[in-house]
Design a protein around this motif. Structure first.
Motif, PDB file in Angstrom:
ATOM      1  N   TRP A 152     -15.852  -7.114 -51.509  1.00 34.20           N
ATOM      2  CA  TRP A 152     -14.778  -7.536 -50.425  1.00 34.20           C
ATOM      3  C   TRP A 152     -14.344  -8.785 -50.912  1.00 34.20           C
ATOM      4  O   TRP A 152     -13.188  -9.013 -51.187  1.00 34.20           O
ATOM      5  CB  TRP A 152     -15.530  -7.452 -49.138  1.00 34.20           C
ATOM      6  CG  TRP A 152     -13.997  -8.062 -48.334  1.00 34.20           C
ATOM      7  CD1 TRP A 152     -13.087  -7.154 -47.831  1.00 34.20           C
ATOM      8  CD2 TRP A 152     -13.974  -9.372 -47.833  1.00 34.20           C
ATOM      9  NE1 TRP A 152     -12.091  -7.982 -47.079  1.00 34.20           N
ATOM     10  CE2 TRP A 152     -12.696  -9.393 -47.218  1.00 34.20           C
ATOM     11  CE3 TRP A 152     -14.597 -10.520 -48.022  1.00 34.20           C
ATOM     12  CZ2 TRP A 152     -12.337 -10.662 -46.553  1.00 34.20           C
ATOM     13  CZ3 TRP A 152     -14.264 -11.517 -47.611  1.00 34.20           C
ATOM     14  CH2 TRP A 152     -13.032 -11.655 -46.819  1.00 34.20           C
ATOM     15  N   LEU A 153     -15.377  -9.719 -51.314  1.00 38.11           N
ATOM     16  CA  LEU A 153     -15.096 -10.949 -51.937  1.00 38.11           C
ATOM     17  C   LEU A 153     -14.239 -10.925 -52.973  1.00 38.11           C
ATOM     18  O   LEU A 153     -13.183 -11.871 -53.162  1.00 38.11           O
ATOM     19  CB  LEU A 153     -16.315 -12.030 -52.170  1.00 38.11           C
ATOM     20  CG  LEU A 153     -17.154 -12.399 -50.880  1.00 38.11           C
ATOM     21  CD1 LEU A 153     -18.472 -12.784 -51.299  1.00 38.11           C
ATOM     22  CD2 LEU A 153     -16.297 -13.291 -49.996  1.00 38.11           C
ATOM     23  N   GLY A 154     -14.180  -9.929 -53.973  1.00 40.32           N
ATOM     24  CA  GLY A 154     -13.510 -10.061 -55.278  1.00 40.32           C
ATOM     25  C   GLY A 154     -12.090  -9.617 -54.605  1.00 40.32           C
ATOM     26  O   GLY A 154     -11.106 -10.155 -55.367  1.00 40.32           O
ATOM     27  N   TYR A 155     -11.684  -8.868 -53.550  1.00 38.03           N
ATOM     28  CA  TYR A 155     -10.479  -8.247 -53.344  1.00 38.03           C
ATOM     29  C   TYR A 155      -9.885  -9.296 -52.368  1.00 38.03           C
ATOM     30  O   TYR A 155      -8.651  -9.400 -52.131  1.00 38.03           O
ATOM     31  CB  TYR A 155     -10.578  -7.141 -52.641  1.00 38.03           C
ATOM     32  CG  TYR A 155     -10.941  -5.896 -53.649  1.00 38.03           C
ATOM     33  CD1 TYR A 155     -10.373  -5.755 -54.676  1.00 38.03           C
ATOM     34  CD2 TYR A 155     -12.129  -5.148 -53.109  1.00 38.03           C
ATOM     35  CE1 TYR A 155     -10.485  -4.594 -55.359  1.00 38.03           C
ATOM     36  CE2 TYR A 155     -12.507  -4.072 -53.949  1.00 38.03           C
ATOM     37  CZ  TYR A 155     -11.465  -3.628 -54.814  1.00 38.03           C
ATOM     38  OH  TYR A 155     -12.005  -2.557 -55.982  1.00 38.03           O
ATOM     39  N   ALA A 156     -10.807 -10.301 -51.549  1.00 39.63           N
ATOM     40  CA  ALA A 156     -10.262 -11.028 -50.622  1.00 39.63           C
ATOM     41  C   ALA A 156      -9.049 -11.859 -50.843  1.00 39.63           C
ATOM     42  O   ALA A 156      -8.053 -11.958 -50.043  1.00 39.63           O
ATOM     43  CB  ALA A 156     -11.267 -12.176 -50.125  1.00 39.63           C
ATOM     44  N   PRO A 157      -8.909 -12.697 -52.158  1.00 45.51           N
ATOM     45  CA  PRO A 157      -7.796 -13.589 -52.400  1.00 45.51           C
ATOM     46  C   PRO A 157      -6.559 -12.514 -52.321  1.00 45.51           C
ATOM     47  O   PRO A 157      -5.384 -12.832 -51.659  1.00 45.51           O
ATOM     48  CB  PRO A 157      -7.800 -14.170 -53.641  1.00 45.51           C
ATOM     49  CG  PRO A 157      -9.484 -14.131 -53.900  1.00 45.51           C
ATOM     50  CD  PRO A 157      -9.990 -12.801 -53.034  1.00 45.51           C
ATOM     51  N   SER A 158      -6.253 -11.518 -53.245  1.00 49.82           N
ATOM     52  CA  SER A 158      -5.166 -10.532 -53.211  1.00 49.82           C
ATOM     53  C   SER A 158      -4.983 -10.055 -51.772  1.00 49.82           C
ATOM     54  O   SER A 158      -3.591  -9.915 -51.429  1.00 49.82           O
ATOM     55  CB  SER A 158      -5.517  -9.547 -54.222  1.00 49.82           C
ATOM     56  OG  SER A 158      -5.680  -9.987 -55.322  1.00 49.82           O
ATOM     57  N   TYR A 159      -5.845  -9.455 -50.957  1.00 48.25           N
ATOM     58  CA  TYR A 159      -5.772  -8.964 -49.569  1.00 48.25           C
ATOM     59  C   TYR A 159      -5.101  -9.838 -48.937  1.00 48.25           C
ATOM     60  O   TYR A 159      -4.117  -9.641 -48.043  1.00 48.25           O
ATOM     61  CB  TYR A 159      -6.993  -8.374 -49.281  1.00 48.25           C
ATOM     62  CG  TYR A 159      -6.866  -7.695 -48.043  1.00 48.25           C
ATOM     63  CD1 TYR A 159      -6.122  -6.669 -47.808  1.00 48.25           C
ATOM     64  CD2 TYR A 159      -7.548  -8.532 -46.845  1.00 48.25           C
ATOM     65  CE1 TYR A 159      -5.970  -6.207 -46.447  1.00 48.25           C
ATOM     66  CE2 TYR A 159      -7.226  -7.886 -45.550  1.00 48.25           C
ATOM     67  CZ  TYR A 159      -6.685  -6.682 -45.384  1.00 48.25           C
ATOM     68  OH  TYR A 159      -6.573  -6.020 -43.938  1.00 48.25           O
ATOM     69  N   ALA A 160      -5.772 -11.203 -48.864  1.00 46.80           N
ATOM     70  CA  ALA A 160      -5.165 -12.322 -47.738  1.00 46.80           C
ATOM     71  C   ALA A 160      -3.634 -12.677 -48.312  1.00 46.80           C
ATOM     72  O   ALA A 160      -3.018 -12.682 -47.196  1.00 46.80           O
ATOM     73  CB  ALA A 160      -6.219 -13.520 -47.883  1.00 46.80           C
ATOM     74  N   GLU A 161      -3.468 -12.731 -49.451  1.00 44.31           N
ATOM     75  CA  GLU A 161      -2.023 -12.954 -49.968  1.00 44.31           C
ATOM     76  C   GLU A 161      -0.800 -11.994 -49.212  1.00 44.31           C
ATOM     77  O   GLU A 161       0.073 -12.141 -48.933  1.00 44.31           O
ATOM     78  CB  GLU A 161      -1.653 -13.064 -51.456  1.00 44.31           C
ATOM     79  CG  GLU A 161      -2.415 -14.462 -51.841  1.00 44.31           C
ATOM     80  CD  GLU A 161      -2.360 -14.624 -53.302  1.00 44.31           C
ATOM     81  OE1 GLU A 161      -1.769 -13.946 -53.994  1.00 44.31           O
ATOM     82  OE2 GLU A 161      -3.240 -15.639 -53.963  1.00 44.31           O
ATOM     83  N   LEU A 162      -1.293 -10.633 -49.510  1.00 40.59           N
ATOM     84  CA  LEU A 162      -0.649  -9.490 -48.930  1.00 40.59           C
ATOM     85  C   LEU A 162      -0.261  -9.695 -47.438  1.00 40.59           C
ATOM     86  O   LEU A 162       0.744  -9.336 -46.877  1.00 40.59           O
ATOM     87  CB  LEU A 162      -1.158  -8.112 -49.324  1.00 40.59           C
ATOM     88  CG  LEU A 162      -0.892  -7.830 -50.956  1.00 40.59           C
ATOM     89  CD1 LEU A 162      -1.548  -6.746 -51.361  1.00 40.59           C
ATOM     90  CD2 LEU A 162       0.438  -7.801 -51.381  1.00 40.59           C
ATOM     91  N   VAL A 163      -1.557  -9.633 -46.797  1.00 40.01           N
ATOM     92  CA  VAL A 163      -1.567  -9.966 -45.170  1.00 40.01           C
ATOM     93  C   VAL A 163      -0.606 -11.167 -45.077  1.00 40.01           C
ATOM     94  O   VAL A 163       0.180 -10.926 -44.004  1.00 40.01           O
ATOM     95  CB  VAL A 163      -2.995  -9.828 -44.614  1.00 40.01           C
ATOM     96  CG1 VAL A 163      -2.850 -10.091 -43.240  1.00 40.01           C
ATOM     97  CG2 VAL A 163      -3.706  -8.648 -44.942  1.00 40.01           C
ATOM     98  N   ALA A 164      -0.926 -12.253 -45.556  1.00 40.70           N
ATOM     99  CA  ALA A 164      -0.009 -13.138 -45.115  1.00 40.70           C
ATOM    100  C   ALA A 164       1.509 -13.252 -45.517  1.00 40.70           C
ATOM    101  O   ALA A 164       2.294 -13.757 -44.698  1.00 40.70           O
ATOM    102  CB  ALA A 164      -0.516 -14.632 -45.784  1.00 40.70           C
ATOM    103  N   ALA A 165       1.852 -12.474 -46.485  1.00 43.09           N
ATOM    104  CA  ALA A 165       3.194 -12.062 -46.703  1.00 43.09           C
ATOM    105  C   ALA A 165       3.821 -10.874 -45.884  1.00 43.09           C
ATOM    106  O   ALA A 165       4.909 -10.419 -46.398  1.00 43.09           O
ATOM    107  CB  ALA A 165       3.358 -11.942 -48.149  1.00 43.09           C
TER     108      ALA A 165
END
Length: 80
Positions: free
Chosen positions: A28-41
């Protein structure tokens, strides 16, 4: 270490919700930045990032870290 009946129920609930294809905290930590950017956008979440979303449903620690990451992204965006 002794668990209370409520703690045992919560532990059992998490165990019963696990699936063989689910990711762990390290993944999950590996996916966290990409996932958070999508959620924020407010963008749609597709595989394998969907597994990151599902992990947050079963892991309170990662969910807490995600909320902090999302808040940091929102604060950074507001300051730009």
């Amino acid at each position: 270490m002794s668990l209370s009946p409520d703690e045992l129920k919560e532990l059992a609930r998490f165990v019963l919700r696990t699936r063989p294809d689910e990711i762990g905290c390290d993944d999950w930590l590996g996916y966290a930045p990409s996932y958070a950017e999508l959620v924020a956008a407010l963008q749609p979440i597709q595989e394998p990032l969907q597994q990151a979303a599902e992990h947050l449903d079963t892991c309170p620690e990662c969910a807490e870290e995600f909320r902090a990451l999302l808040a940091a992204l929102k604060d950074d965006g507001a300051g730009s």
